[in-house]
Design an enzyme around this catalytic site. Structure first.
Site: not given
Ligand code: IVH
Length: 674
Positions: A34, A115, A117, A119, A227, A316, A410, A413, A428, A434
């Site tokens: 670093d 892939e 998903k 968040d 993605y 999901k 407490c 005790c 306490c 205690c």
């Molecule tokens: S594809 C046309 N791939 O999920 C397809 N979305 O509910 C567009 N997201 O708005 C999305 N990981 O923000 C895709 N591996 C992934 C994702 C992903 C997260 C989110 C993305 C999108 C939302 C859709």
């Protein structure tokens, strides 16, 4: 001519710094220390400050952020940013696959790209001639906000594309998110400075990107995983989604390392199960899996329905946040007397388990959340972190909601509770009077790194204290088989085993003994320093606060806790009883705690026959050595047992002294550490 060479140096620095951050943030490999990176970065900044005319939008110096904006401007997405349809069960996922096959009039199995998903926040990046020119949020899918300055601060986003073959204009899409560790770090910092505490990593990522001052964004631990590529009218130069992502990787983007292509929907089912099982161990939050038909020709054929593609679906996961009701708050007393408010919840299934309790930590946290008994609250359980209450749903507060009142006494005790100035914790004052503190103290005393009393688990300690058989840790050593036989789930054999374990545990070391007393702020390392410094217990017991501060790593706070503990008649009596009842440790044989190996760094590797590595470590530490986990040029000596591997090889390569077990035993013998 100085100028061209300075210019060349500038270009070389930019290339080098781009390459280092690509290796570090995208490939996850550390190529230089670093400090070296920081030095090169400063050199770059100095040249740019002296020559503002050489500044460039793709310079690594852009990562630090820019002057605050008055407002974000709007960005129209040429290709709309769509969302995904969701499924919540395997049956629905199979229906999705069947719908596609029907539409394609082909029952052959399909290849899917799988892939995680992530968040976070969906973002579009635009590159012209290989240079990042614009970053934008999704907004309503057609119009988003221009967050170019902010995305430039994110180290895993290339400011300039690597490799070759990219089109003149390239739009890449992905998710910006905050890894869990970074989230915990910024929230901890916010709690201790009364800053803004975020509810979850997603909100933290959104809040960090929404900053008009990109210098603030630059301080936030954000990452972007890509993605997709937004194809305009131009022709694709690859044939499948996965090929496209592999190309993005070559151009310097971070693409999920979890990306896999499977050859049927059954492969998707297996992928889902696998990632769900590993979800808690990931470094970031994911809320499901995205499956995409891999062939771009088939994607085109399938097209879109309203705002989502027909060729992709999100499966999901069970939610990591749920709403439930706070029924009551109980107060638990810990080993050091800290009173923790614990939320009793209407049981709720969250993050894969049923949660009915959650710690509220302390009364500052109760005040920060503004939570009342009867409230609906958001409970979050993500990763291996214990469930947390992160928010109150104020709109749903019932008329009967009651404030959470800190007790005066407490709950165990009835001793007075105290709150030290500047501390969030209520304690306490009863000490070992205690019952709750006593139980916790005994559990700690018996634990592996303390007196290591095998078979004396938490449940048994509770039974012993509740039955009035054990009051102090000294009582453990006069337990009889008859007393134990009367306890629940205690057979004759386990009683005998426990008595044997107690007998064995009496022979200990001074550092372990000191640690096992459970003195506030005295962890293993401090206990070791105290033992090394004073050599004998009486010398430590006679020490003044000033004497204590002279010990390595002991500051005024630790010294005052230690002094108060050792001054208490009650504690002195327990210590005397323990010794009377056979607890012992080898006397210090070295004059004045002399440490022949002081200043040396040792490494232990391989299997030792005559002792465990832990025991060898304690002996080396008693002789003053620092025992490290890895070999470097600074290592003084490596003690290698049998089957030693890479550490031994590294020591040999670096020319570090290596000794075998016999020689190690000789070192101990020569220094009186048998
Ligand atoms: S594809 C046309 N791939 O999920 C397809 N979305 O509910 C567009 N997201 O708005 C999305 N990981 O923000 C895709 N591996 C992934 C994702 C992903 C997260 C989110 C993305 C999108 C939302 C859709």
């Amino acid at each position: 001519m100085a100028e061209p060479s300075l210019r060349e140096r500038l270009n070389a620095l930019r290339e080098q710094l781009h390459s280092y951050s690509y290796h570090y943030y995208v490939l996850n490999e550390s190529t230089i220390p670093d400090a070296e990176y920081d030095r090169l970065f400063r050199e770059l900044q100095e040249i740019e400050a002296a020559h503002p005319e050489w500044q460039s939008a793709d310079s690594p110096s852009q990562r630090v952020g820019a002057e605050p904006l008055a407002a974000f401007s709007q960005v129209r997405h040429e290709t709309p940013m769509l969302s995904l349809d969701n499924v919540f069960s395997e049956a629905e996922l199979l229906d999705f696959d069947q719908r596609i096959k029907t539409r394609l009039k082909d029952s052959a199995e399909l290849s899917y790209a799988c892939e995680p998903k992530l968040d976070g926040i969906a973002v579009s990046l635009l590159y012209v001639d290989g240079v990042l020119v614009r970053g934008a949020t999704r907004g309503d899918g057609r119009v988003g906000e221009d967050i170019t300055q902010n995305v430039k601060t994110i180290a895993s986003i290339p400011l300039k594309l690597r490799g070759t073959g990219w089109p003149e204009e390239l739009e890449v899409r992905g998710e910006i998110y905050m890894p869990r560790a970074g989230f915990a770090r910024i929230n901890d910092a916010a709690r201790s400075s009364d800053g803004k505490v975020f509810v979850n990593p997603r909100n933290a990522a959104a809040g960090s990107l929404r900053q008009l001052d990109s210098r603030i964004t630059a301080t936030r631990p954000l990452e972007m995983s890509c993605y997709g590529i937004a194809l305009g009218d131009g022709e694709a130069w690859f044939h499948s989604h996965s090929e496209g992502l592999a190309t993005l990787r070559d151009w310097g983007f971070l693409v999920s390392p979890e990306l896999r292509v499977v050859d049927s929907i059954q492969g998707c089912v297996a992928y889902y199960q696998d990632l769900l099982a590993r979800r808690d161990g990931l470094a970031y939050d994911i809320d499901g899996i995205v499956f995409k038909v891999d062939s771009l020709a088939l994607q085109e054929h399938l097209g879109f329905v309203s705002r989502a593609p027909r060729w992709a679906i999100a499966h999901k996961f069970p939610a990591q946040e749920e709403i439930t009701q706070l029924r009551d708050v109980e107060f638990q007393v810990g080993r050091t007397g800290a009173v923790t408010p614990v939320a009793k919840l209407e049981p709720v299934f969250v993050g894969g388990v049923t949660v009915s309790n959650a710690s509220l930590h302390n009364f500052d946290e109760v005040a920060r959340l503004g939570v009342m008994i009867g409230d609906h609250v958001v409970v979050r359980r993500a990763g291996d972190v214990i469930p947390q209450i992160v928010q109150v749903v104020v709109e749903r507060r019932p008329a009967t909601a009651r404030a959470i009142i800190a007790p005066d006494l407490c709950p165990v005790c009835a001793s007075a509770l105290e709150r030290a100035p500047g501390e969030a914790v209520l304690r306490c004052s009863g000490g070992l009077v205690c019952g709750a503190q006593r139980k916790e103290a005994i559990k700690h005393f018996a634990s592996r790194k303390a007196m290591d009393i095998e078979g004396l688990g938490d449940k048994l300690v509770e039974q012993l204290v509740d039955a009035g058989i054990v009051e102090t840790v000294a009582d453990l050593f006069v337990l009889t088989a008859e007393q134990l036989a009367g306890l629940e789930r205690m057979g004759q054999k386990s009683a005998e085993n426990l008595l044997a374990a107690l007998l064995k545990a009496r022979a200990t070391t001074l550092p372990r003994f000191l640690y096992s007393l459970g003195i506030r702020e005295v962890g293993e390392a401090t206990a070791l320093n105290l033992a090394n410094h004073f050599g004998e217990l009486p010398a430590l017991m006679a020490a003044s606060e000033e004497d204590l501060i002279a010990v390595a790593d002991v500051g005024p706070i630790v010294a005052s806790h230690l002094h108060a503990f050792l001054a208490s008649d009650y504690n002195r009596e327990v210590i005397a009883l323990l010794q009377e009842r056979g607890v012992n440790w080898p006397a210090a044989r070295r004059e004045g705690g002399a440490q022949p190996l002081a200043g040396q760094t040792w490494v232990l590797t391989g299997n030792l026959e005559s002792m465990t590595r832990g025991e060898a470590k304690e002996k080396l530490q008693a002789l003053g050595a620092k025992v490290a986990g890895s070999v470097s040029a600074k290592t003084d000596c490596v003690a290698a047992g049998t089957s030693a591997g890479s550490k031994l090889a590294k020591a040999e390569a670096l020319g570090v002294k290596v000794i075998d077990e016999q020689q190690l035993l000789q070192v101990f013998a020569d220094n009186g550490e048998q």
